[in-house]
Design an enzyme around this catalytic site. Structure first.
Site, PDB file in Angstrom:
ATOM      1  N   HIS A 120      -2.576  -2.194  -9.905  1.00 36.34           N
ATOM      2  CA  HIS A 120      -3.326  -1.531  -8.496  1.00 36.34           C
ATOM      3  C   HIS A 120      -4.933  -2.371  -8.875  1.00 36.34           C
ATOM      4  O   HIS A 120      -4.929  -2.851  -9.667  1.00 36.34           O
ATOM      5  CB  HIS A 120      -3.839  -0.088  -9.123  1.00 36.34           C
ATOM      6  CG  HIS A 120      -4.279   0.860  -7.994  1.00 36.34           C
ATOM      7  ND1 HIS A 120      -5.701   0.764  -7.729  1.00 36.34           N
ATOM      8  CD2 HIS A 120      -3.703   1.547  -6.944  1.00 36.34           C
ATOM      9  CE1 HIS A 120      -6.047   1.544  -6.450  1.00 36.34           C
ATOM     10  NE2 HIS A 120      -4.798   2.028  -6.230  1.00 36.34           N
ATOM     11  N   ASP A 159       2.580   5.547  -6.848  1.00 32.15           N
ATOM     12  CA  ASP A 159       4.040   5.485  -5.977  1.00 32.15           C
ATOM     13  C   ASP A 159       5.248   5.386  -7.043  1.00 32.15           C
ATOM     14  O   ASP A 159       6.256   5.382  -6.553  1.00 32.15           O
ATOM     15  CB  ASP A 159       4.082   4.312  -5.310  1.00 32.15           C
ATOM     16  CG  ASP A 159       2.997   4.368  -3.944  1.00 32.15           C
ATOM     17  OD1 ASP A 159       2.949   5.530  -3.572  1.00 32.15           O
ATOM     18  OD2 ASP A 159       2.335   3.359  -3.791  1.00 32.15           O
ATOM     19  N   HIS A 176       0.844  -1.170   0.074  1.00 33.08           N
ATOM     20  CA  HIS A 176      -0.040  -0.020   0.020  1.00 33.08           C
ATOM     21  C   HIS A 176       0.978   1.208  -0.028  1.00 33.08           C
ATOM     22  O   HIS A 176       1.721   1.347  -1.005  1.00 33.08           O
ATOM     23  CB  HIS A 176      -1.041  -0.186   1.254  1.00 33.08           C
ATOM     24  CG  HIS A 176      -2.065   0.807   1.062  1.00 33.08           C
ATOM     25  ND1 HIS A 176      -2.534   1.719   0.219  1.00 33.08           N
ATOM     26  CD2 HIS A 176      -2.945   1.162   2.201  1.00 33.08           C
ATOM     27  CE1 HIS A 176      -3.394   2.600   0.519  1.00 33.08           C
ATOM     28  NE2 HIS A 176      -3.614   2.307   1.808  1.00 33.08           N
TER      29      HIS A 176
HETATM   30  N1  ACO Z   1       4.583  -6.780 -10.453  1.00 31.05           N
HETATM   31  C1  ACO Z   1       4.470  -8.135 -11.092  1.00 31.05           C
HETATM   32  N2  ACO Z   1       3.444  -8.710 -11.189  1.00 31.05           N
HETATM   33  C2  ACO Z   1       2.248  -8.212 -10.647  1.00 31.05           C
HETATM   34  C3  ACO Z   1       2.200  -7.051 -10.023  1.00 31.05           C
HETATM   35  C4  ACO Z   1       3.411  -6.132 -10.077  1.00 31.05           C
HETATM   36  N3  ACO Z   1       3.581  -5.100  -9.436  1.00 31.05           N
HETATM   37  N4  ACO Z   1       1.083  -6.709  -9.589  1.00 31.05           N
HETATM   38  C5  ACO Z   1       0.489  -7.640  -9.732  1.00 31.05           C
HETATM   39  N5  ACO Z   1       1.140  -8.804 -10.431  1.00 31.05           N
HETATM   40  C6  ACO Z   1       0.434  -9.730 -10.949  1.00 31.05           C
HETATM   41  C7  ACO Z   1       0.179 -10.928 -10.060  1.00 31.05           C
HETATM   42  O1  ACO Z   1       1.420 -11.721  -9.892  1.00 31.05           O
HETATM   43  C8  ACO Z   1      -1.035 -11.638 -10.705  1.00 31.05           C
HETATM   44  O2  ACO Z   1      -0.412 -12.545 -11.634  1.00 31.05           O
HETATM   45  P1  ACO Z   1      -1.166 -14.077 -11.787  1.00 31.05           P
HETATM   46  O3  ACO Z   1      -2.471 -13.593 -12.481  1.00 31.05           O
HETATM   47  O4  ACO Z   1      -0.108 -14.672 -12.891  1.00 31.05           O
HETATM   48  O5  ACO Z   1      -0.898 -14.548 -10.467  1.00 31.05           O
HETATM   49  C9  ACO Z   1      -1.686 -10.546 -11.336  1.00 31.05           C
HETATM   50  O6  ACO Z   1      -0.832  -9.729 -11.449  1.00 31.05           O
HETATM   51  C10 ACO Z   1      -2.822 -10.287 -10.441  1.00 31.05           C
HETATM   52  O7  ACO Z   1      -2.237  -9.581  -9.289  1.00 31.05           O
HETATM   53  P2  ACO Z   1      -2.912  -9.493  -7.803  1.00 31.05           P
HETATM   54  O8  ACO Z   1      -1.846  -9.714  -6.839  1.00 31.05           O
HETATM   55  O9  ACO Z   1      -3.959 -10.413  -7.739  1.00 31.05           O
HETATM   56  O10 ACO Z   1      -3.402  -8.057  -7.762  1.00 31.05           O
HETATM   57  P3  ACO Z   1      -4.037  -7.277  -6.794  1.00 31.05           P
HETATM   58  O11 ACO Z   1      -5.197  -6.273  -7.439  1.00 31.05           O
HETATM   59  O12 ACO Z   1      -4.679  -8.205  -5.666  1.00 31.05           O
HETATM   60  O13 ACO Z   1      -3.006  -6.380  -6.274  1.00 31.05           O
HETATM   61  C11 ACO Z   1      -1.248  -4.726  -5.724  1.00 31.05           C
HETATM   62  C12 ACO Z   1      -2.815  -5.133  -6.433  1.00 31.05           C
HETATM   63  C13 ACO Z   1      -1.207  -5.178  -4.348  1.00 31.05           C
HETATM   64  C14 ACO Z   1      -1.435  -3.183  -5.897  1.00 31.05           C
HETATM   65  C15 ACO Z   1      -0.324  -5.213  -6.725  1.00 31.05           C
HETATM   66  O14 ACO Z   1      -0.533  -4.882  -8.184  1.00 31.05           O
HETATM   67  C16 ACO Z   1       1.099  -5.009  -6.291  1.00 31.05           C
HETATM   68  O15 ACO Z   1       1.577  -5.878  -5.408  1.00 31.05           O
HETATM   69  N6  ACO Z   1       1.898  -4.194  -6.714  1.00 31.05           N
HETATM   70  C17 ACO Z   1       2.840  -3.763  -6.445  1.00 31.05           C
HETATM   71  C18 ACO Z   1       2.888  -2.946  -5.047  1.00 31.05           C
HETATM   72  C19 ACO Z   1       2.612  -1.639  -5.393  1.00 31.05           C
HETATM   73  O16 ACO Z   1       2.998  -0.756  -6.052  1.00 31.05           O
HETATM   74  N7  ACO Z   1       1.568  -1.133  -4.215  1.00 31.05           N
HETATM   75  C20 ACO Z   1       1.085   0.369  -4.394  1.00 31.05           C
HETATM   76  C21 ACO Z   1      -0.371   0.406  -4.882  1.00 31.05           C
HETATM   77  S1  ACO Z   1      -0.939   1.977  -4.882  1.00 31.05           S
HETATM   78  C22 ACO Z   1      -1.222   2.430  -3.338  1.00 31.05           C
HETATM   79  O17 ACO Z   1      -1.368   1.532  -2.487  1.00 31.05           O
HETATM   80  C23 ACO Z   1      -1.339   3.822  -3.146  1.00 31.05           C
END
Ligand code: ACO
Length: 437
Positions: A315, A371, A275
């Protein structure tokens, strides 16, 4: 007679149920059924009734809200109906804060009074300073902020009167005003510097920069470009509807503690790298990659799994470019014109360029989020990475408070208490120690 409804047939019993559909402002975004309606669906007399299973609340609305609207597919973000792009261009952080809390833009008298009230609540109790002195010299500033906001609950016992409008308004002003002071004190503590007191002649962000960077000068003069850039960043971070920290604020707020305790919980939720801690994680990732040449190798490691993520990408809601990331990318140039270009920028640009063409990221709709570039700006402005989540928590405090206020005024809201689908052992008898395998 229900005109818009859903008919559900339970194939276990053959029975059909008609369930009304409710709408918010937009009929094609946010149509919902009341989950409790499903409870009437039972396989037998003894059956408790059907639950919905939704770990992570990916498709569950926990409230009706009028504060922030976002459409992740279209990349839209609006506070109280106003597009984020217009607010970032024309508004100030404190004006936007007023808008989020009270629903309308203030007139000039209201704005004057509001800014005055916030300015005159920035000083913190000397005992809070002593409290901060107790932290270890290398304590993470976000940990210090969380602990100190929680501790403020003991300094303002009147804050327990959460149903008293005047008391609520006082705590709202105190929290918005004191967050930058706590944040700056946390920073100066971690550097072993004497605390710098607020200067009421300065703007909200100008004063924050003063409390951070003032040394021996009689009065600190913030750079107007950096002061405005920080103000815009604060506008962009002010609220984001029912995200993890806002939900923590509402969840804890629903048991009716004072707002300092609930804000500490929200800040703790923000701290996590998935987050608000992501901007810190982005910088650490860029430093670890180290050079543009190593970007393809890093992205291959991300794609092959093993827990590596491209931080600052993806996201839960935005499946298109995060509109805040677009504004921040433009802002970066203005900041770099004062501070000089952050050498990590080239690595970030290369990561974005390759990722936006790569099927792994494209097919999963992973775009830069707020971010991805904010950390580069913060670092160029002189903030250590540990301060990044703190820089997120300061402006988000108003979003948390707006959500908390809405929760308290909403007669539909109850204490948050989710259900579970129990998957553990059936009843069994206690086994004495000598009979255990
Ligand atoms: N890098 C690589 N792969 C990713 C990323 C990433 N940043 N984000 C998602 N994926 C992939 C997952 O591995 C998953 O792949 P799969 O379908 O093969 O298993 C798919 O994309 C879906 O990902 P989920 O984790 O199910 O998506 P969710 O909506 O739950 O997660 C989140 C959203 C937590 C923001 C995620 O994209 C992430 O971890 N991003 C990196 C951290 C980040 O930048 N957070 C800031 C968010 S903005 C904020 O809070 C202000």
């Amino acid at each position: 007679m229900v005109t818009e409804s859903l008919t559900i047939t339970d194939n276990r019993t053959g029975k059909s149920y008609e369930i009304p559909i409710h709408y918010g402002t937009y009929p094609d975004y946010g149509a919902a059924i009341n989950a409790l309606e499903l409870r009437q669906i039972k396989a037998s007399e003894e059956d408790f009734g059907l639950l919905t299973y939704d770990s992570g609340f990916t498709n569950t609305a926990s409230c009706r809200s009028s504060i922030t609207f976002l459409d992740g597919e279209k990349g839209i973000l609006r506070y109280r109906g106003y597009p984020i792009e217009q607010l970032a261009e024309k508004s100030s952080y404190l004006e936007t804060a007023y808008l989020l809390l009270y629903g309308e833009l203030p007139d000039s008298a209201q704005l004057l009074e509001w800014v005055h009230d916030i300015t005159y609540h920035t000083i913190i109790h000397e005992n809070i300073k002593k409290f901060m002195d107790g932290f270890h010299h290398d304590a993470h500033p976000m940990g210090m902020l969380i602990g100190t906001v929680g501790a403020m609950s003991t300094f303002y016992p009147d804050a327990k009167n959460i149903h008293d409008v005047d008391s609520r308004q006082k705590q709202v002003r105190r929290l918005i005003a004191k967050m930058p002071s706590l944040a700056a004190f946390a920073y100066r503590h971690s550097r072993g510097l004497p605390y710098a007191y607020p200067d009421n002649e300065l703007s909200y962000t100008g004063n924050f920069l003063n409390m951070l960077w003032k040394t021996t000068e009689v009065s600190y003069e913030p750079d107007p470009i950096l002061e405005r850039a920080l103000d815009v960043l604060f506008i962009l971070h002010a609220d984001h509807e029912q995200n993890c920290s806002a939900s923590a604020m509402r969840c804890v707020g629903s048991s009716h503690p004072d707002p300092y305790s609930a804000t500490a919980a929200a800040a703790a939720a923000l701290y996590g790298p998935l987050h608000g801690g992501a901007n810190e994680a982005v910088l650490r990732m860029l430093e670890q990659i180290g050079s543009v040449e190593r970007v393809p190798e890093f992205l291959e490691a991300v794609k092959s799994g093993g827990g590596n993520r491209l931080m600052g990408f993806g996201h839960r809601v935005y499946k298109n470019y995060d509109p805040r990331a677009k504004i921040i990318k433009e802002l970066a140039d203005e900041v770099f014109s004062v501070t000089g270009v952050n050498p990590l920028l080239d690595i970030a640009l290369e990561l974005e360029r390759i990722a936006l063409e790569d099927d792994y990221f494209v097919s999963r709709k992973l775009y830069p989020n707020v971010d991805f570039y904010s950390g580069l700006i913060y670092q160029a402005m002189g903030f250590p990475v540990g301060m990044f989540p703190v820089l997120f928590a300061i402006p988000r405090t108003v979003g948390w408070l707006a959500q908390w206020q809405e929760l308290l005024l909403d007669p539909d809201q109850k204490i948050t208490r989710p259900r579970q689908v129990y998957c553990g052992s059936d009843e069994r008898d206690y086994v004495s120690m000598d009979n255990r395998q």
